[in-house]
Design an enzyme around this catalytic site. Sequence first.
Site: not given
Ligand SMILES: [Zn+2]
Length: 255
Positions: A56, A58, A60-61, A114, A133, A171
């Site tokens: 996805h 975001h 942090d990915h 999410h 996530d 995570h």
């Molecule tokens: Zn995320």
Amino acid sequence: MSLSVIIVPCLIDNYAYLIRCEETGHTAVIDVPDAYPILNMINELGWKLNSILITHHHSDHVDGVEQLQKLTGANVIGAKSDSHRLPNLNISVSTGDVISIGNQQAEILNTPGHTIGHISYFFKDSKKVFTGDSLMSLGCGRLFEGTHKMMWNTLKLFMKLPKETLVYSGHEYSYSNAKFALSVDSSNTRLKEYYKEIQDLLKDNKYTVPTSLELEFAINPFLRSALPEFKLGLDMCQKTDHEVFQYLRILKDNF
Ligand SMILES: [Zn+2]
């Protein structure tokens, strides 16, 4: 036929996963929070990276995708529906598509909640699912874009996979998730045991991933939303599965 998985911790609590078809040596990574830990691991193992799979959008990915692509020449694969907000994709995929990592095939699962365009990668033969996530150990992702109904349908999709499927999420949240799980399922013996196991693993600097669907059915309150005995514990016997899920997700948001 086997698919090996190397866990690569990134940033504070993210996980990237290097996967490799043992027969062909074809190698991919799932999500790139940061290019360097992944590059270091590839170099250490003497591997060549062929593909980058994104769950996805975001940051942090995906923050390390562009750099990792530039340095390795790997193909970037992600959701067609989210291509406008993902790094440049070489291959866009949609629900039900199948991609190959060497001789290993992954089915693209549509797993919104999410985020709207969130996808997961299910390797049927080796029974491994990379969930980003969406489904997490003892929990599920926060609903930034989707509705409760969407995420509940996503969880129901995971519940249909074989129970021995290993779940690799994005995570390390197991400890805080377990504390919440205990607050709503305090008489669950397996959960109480697992809470101790998590603390021991983390104390030894070990990972709590992967988990298995079978274990999650026993300990993850969000997956247990449909169970009569679980509803009874919450005094929600008359509520629908989706209503119980929604209640738990809102409770967790404020936990
Ligand atoms: Zn995320």
